[in-house]
Design a protein around this motif. Structure first.
Motif, PDB file in Angstrom:
ATOM      1  N   ASP A 197      17.792  24.284  -4.893  1.00 23.64           N
ATOM      2  CA  ASP A 197      17.946  25.195  -6.024  1.00 23.64           C
ATOM      3  C   ASP A 197      18.071  24.546  -7.392  1.00 23.64           C
ATOM      4  OD1 ASP A 197      17.986  27.420  -4.272  1.00 23.64           O
ATOM      5  OD2 ASP A 197      20.087  27.038  -3.837  1.00 23.64           O
ATOM      6  N   ASP A 198      18.176  23.204  -7.472  1.00 22.85           N
ATOM      7  CA  ASP A 198      18.467  22.620  -8.766  1.00 22.85           C
ATOM      8  C   ASP A 198      18.053  21.155  -8.845  1.00 22.85           C
ATOM      9  OD1 ASP A 198      19.446  22.818 -11.367  1.00 22.85           O
ATOM     10  OD2 ASP A 198      21.365  23.634 -10.714  1.00 22.85           O
ATOM     11  N   ASP A 199      17.970  20.661 -10.085  1.00 19.39           N
ATOM     12  CA  ASP A 199      17.746  19.248 -10.366  1.00 19.39           C
ATOM     13  C   ASP A 199      19.047  18.676 -10.908  1.00 19.39           C
ATOM     14  OD1 ASP A 199      15.019  19.331  -9.662  1.00 19.39           O
ATOM     15  OD2 ASP A 199      14.481  20.029 -11.662  1.00 19.39           O
ATOM     16  N   TRP A 200      19.339  17.436 -10.546  1.00 18.17           N
ATOM     17  CA  TRP A 200      20.627  16.826 -10.859  1.00 18.17           C
ATOM     18  C   TRP A 200      20.449  15.448 -11.476  1.00 18.17           C
ATOM     19  CZ3 TRP A 200      24.815  19.855  -9.738  1.00 18.17           C
ATOM     20  CH2 TRP A 200      24.583  20.944  -8.891  1.00 18.17           C
ATOM     21  N   ASN A 201      21.338  15.109 -12.387  1.00 18.59           N
ATOM     22  CA  ASN A 201      21.449  13.748 -12.911  1.00 18.59           C
ATOM     23  C   ASN A 201      22.640  13.110 -12.232  1.00 18.59           C
ATOM     24  OD1 ASN A 201      19.317  13.688 -14.850  1.00 18.59           O
ATOM     25  ND2 ASN A 201      20.531  15.090 -16.080  1.00 18.59           N
ATOM     26  N   LEU A 202      22.398  11.992 -11.553  1.00 18.62           N
ATOM     27  CA  LEU A 202      23.476  11.294 -10.869  1.00 18.62           C
ATOM     28  C   LEU A 202      24.245  10.448 -11.872  1.00 18.62           C
ATOM     29  CD1 LEU A 202      21.624  10.154  -7.638  1.00 18.62           C
ATOM     30  CD2 LEU A 202      23.176  12.092  -7.907  1.00 18.62           C
ATOM     31  N   TYR A 203      25.557  10.500 -11.789  1.00 16.74           N
ATOM     32  CA  TYR A 203      26.393   9.710 -12.679  1.00 16.74           C
ATOM     33  C   TYR A 203      26.384   8.257 -12.218  1.00 16.74           C
ATOM     34  CZ  TYR A 203      28.229  14.346 -13.807  1.00 16.74           C
ATOM     35  OH  TYR A 203      28.357  15.667 -14.161  1.00 16.74           O
ATOM     36  N   PRO A 204      26.323   7.335 -13.152  1.00 11.02           N
ATOM     37  CA  PRO A 204      26.355   5.921 -12.782  1.00 11.02           C
ATOM     38  C   PRO A 204      27.781   5.416 -12.605  1.00 11.02           C
ATOM     39  CG  PRO A 204      26.135   6.136 -15.150  1.00 11.02           C
ATOM     40  CD  PRO A 204      26.124   7.543 -14.583  1.00 11.02           C
ATOM     41  N   PHE A 205      27.896   4.221 -12.095  1.00  7.21           N
ATOM     42  CA  PHE A 205      29.148   3.481 -12.152  1.00  7.21           C
ATOM     43  C   PHE A 205      29.173   2.788 -13.508  1.00  7.21           C
ATOM     44  CE2 PHE A 205      28.672   3.849  -7.557  1.00  7.21           C
ATOM     45  CZ  PHE A 205      29.961   4.184  -7.187  1.00  7.21           C
ATOM     46  N   PHE A 206      30.364   2.623 -14.076  1.00  7.66           N
ATOM     47  CA  PHE A 206      30.504   2.004 -15.389  1.00  7.66           C
ATOM     48  C   PHE A 206      30.163   0.526 -15.298  1.00  7.66           C
ATOM     49  CE2 PHE A 206      33.461   0.799 -19.052  1.00  7.66           C
ATOM     50  CZ  PHE A 206      32.535   1.156 -20.008  1.00  7.66           C
ATOM     51  N   ASP A 207      29.141   0.111 -16.047  1.00  5.58           N
ATOM     52  CA  ASP A 207      28.642  -1.267 -16.041  1.00  5.58           C
ATOM     53  C   ASP A 207      29.016  -1.916 -17.367  1.00  5.58           C
ATOM     54  OD1 ASP A 207      27.116  -3.610 -16.187  1.00  5.58           O
ATOM     55  OD2 ASP A 207      25.415  -2.716 -15.136  1.00  5.58           O
ATOM     56  N   LYS A 208      29.927  -2.886 -17.313  1.00  6.34           N
ATOM     57  CA  LYS A 208      30.434  -3.535 -18.516  1.00  6.34           C
ATOM     58  C   LYS A 208      29.743  -4.871 -18.797  1.00  6.34           C
ATOM     59  CE  LYS A 208      34.444  -2.483 -16.486  1.00  6.34           C
ATOM     60  NZ  LYS A 208      35.798  -2.626 -16.057  1.00  6.34           N
ATOM     61  N   SER A 209      28.572  -5.112 -18.210  1.00 11.08           N
ATOM     62  CA  SER A 209      27.948  -6.429 -18.325  1.00 11.08           C
ATOM     63  C   SER A 209      27.393  -6.730 -19.714  1.00 11.08           C
ATOM     64  CB  SER A 209      26.854  -6.603 -17.268  1.00 11.08           C
ATOM     65  OG  SER A 209      25.851  -5.624 -17.419  1.00 11.08           O
ATOM     66  N   ASP A 210      26.972  -5.716 -20.462  1.00 10.70           N
ATOM     67  CA  ASP A 210      26.524  -5.930 -21.842  1.00 10.70           C
ATOM     68  C   ASP A 210      26.577  -4.598 -22.592  1.00 10.70           C
ATOM     69  OD1 ASP A 210      23.959  -4.513 -21.575  1.00 10.70           O
ATOM     70  OD2 ASP A 210      23.213  -6.273 -20.525  1.00 10.70           O
ATOM     71  N   ARG A 211      26.370  -4.654 -23.895  1.00 12.72           N
ATOM     72  CA  ARG A 211      26.506  -3.450 -24.739  1.00 12.72           C
ATOM     73  C   ARG A 211      25.535  -2.337 -24.335  1.00 12.72           C
ATOM     74  NH1 ARG A 211      27.821  -5.389 -30.804  1.00 12.72           N
ATOM     75  NH2 ARG A 211      29.104  -3.530 -30.776  1.00 12.72           N
ATOM     76  N   LYS A 212      24.326  -2.715 -24.003  1.00  9.10           N
ATOM     77  CA  LYS A 212      23.317  -1.725 -23.627  1.00  9.10           C
ATOM     78  C   LYS A 212      23.732  -0.982 -22.360  1.00  9.10           C
ATOM     79  CE  LYS A 212      18.335  -1.266 -23.401  1.00  9.10           C
ATOM     80  NZ  LYS A 212      17.066  -1.987 -23.480  1.00  9.10           N
ATOM     81  N   ARG A 213      24.221  -1.722 -21.392  1.00  2.96           N
ATOM     82  CA  ARG A 213      24.638  -1.088 -20.133  1.00  2.96           C
ATOM     83  C   ARG A 213      25.922  -0.276 -20.306  1.00  2.96           C
ATOM     84  NH1 ARG A 213      22.415  -3.644 -14.815  1.00  2.96           N
ATOM     85  NH2 ARG A 213      20.451  -4.442 -15.601  1.00  2.96           N
ATOM     86  N   ILE A 214      26.807  -0.733 -21.163  1.00  2.00           N
ATOM     87  CA  ILE A 214      28.004   0.062 -21.455  1.00  2.00           C
ATOM     88  C   ILE A 214      27.578   1.410 -22.021  1.00  2.00           C
ATOM     89  CG2 ILE A 214      29.985   0.269 -23.025  1.00  2.00           C
ATOM     90  CD1 ILE A 214      30.386  -2.791 -22.632  1.00  2.00           C
ATOM     91  N   SER A 215      26.648   1.379 -22.961  1.00  2.00           N
ATOM     92  CA  SER A 215      26.154   2.607 -23.581  1.00  2.00           C
ATOM     93  C   SER A 215      25.467   3.520 -22.570  1.00  2.00           C
ATOM     94  CB  SER A 215      25.181   2.240 -24.708  1.00  2.00           C
ATOM     95  OG  SER A 215      24.579   3.386 -25.229  1.00  2.00           O
ATOM     96  N   ARG A 216      24.673   2.935 -21.692  1.00  2.00           N
ATOM     97  CA  ARG A 216      23.928   3.723 -20.696  1.00  2.00           C
ATOM     98  C   ARG A 216      24.796   4.281 -19.578  1.00  2.00           C
ATOM     99  NH1 ARG A 216      18.305   0.542 -19.443  1.00  2.00           N
ATOM    100  NH2 ARG A 216      17.266   1.039 -21.413  1.00  2.00           N
ATOM    101  N   THR A 217      25.985   3.709 -19.395  1.00  2.17           N
ATOM    102  CA  THR A 217      26.834   4.160 -18.282  1.00  2.17           C
ATOM    103  C   THR A 217      28.139   4.787 -18.756  1.00  2.17           C
ATOM    104  OG1 THR A 217      27.839   1.963 -18.003  1.00  2.17           O
ATOM    105  CG2 THR A 217      25.855   2.443 -16.698  1.00  2.17           C
TER     106      THR A 217
END
Length: 132
Positions: A41-61
């Protein structure tokens, strides 16, 4: 765009929650931290685990599993022992619940309706929702 994650960030989340994620879910997230899933019935966005490895990944997670779970628990009818793993953008959540051992989350993925608080099984495991 989903990307791989170091397992240490999954372990950090498990330690903070006091719960262990199911192996299939961890495998999927190690390969592709986040992403999309589909139910009948629906489309979902899966939540990530918080990735602190760099600024870009912090922003994306920054919408990570722990933060999203904390936020929906404030709504009042969210199951106390549930972990939110994805949302449909309308308030509804995909959730995991503990197995008989309260420290290990079960593979079964459930749909939680934010309006009614009802829970419905949607898949035996995360793989059923991401296979194309």
């Amino acid at each position: 765009m989903p990307f791989p994650i170091d397992v240490k960030y999954i372990i950090e989340a498990e330690e903070e929650l006091g719960l262990e994620f199911p192996p299939l879910f961890k495998e999927k997230m190690i390969e592709e931290n986040g992403g999309e899933a589909q139910t009948e019935d629906d489309d979902w966005n899966l939540y990530p685990f918080f990735d602190k490895s760099d600024r870009k990944r912090i922003s994306r997670t920054c919408n990570h599993i722990i933060l999203e779970t904390k936020q929906v628990k404030e709504w009042g009818n969210f199951p106390l022992n549930a972990i939110a793993i994805g949302g449909n953008g309308c308030g509804d959540q995909l959730i995991l619940l503990p197995s008989k051992n309260d420290k290990i989350l079960d593979d079964i993925v459930y749909f939680w309706c934010h309006e009614t608080g009802k829970i419905q099984k949607v898949a035996e495991n995360i793989q059923e929702l991401i296979e194309e």
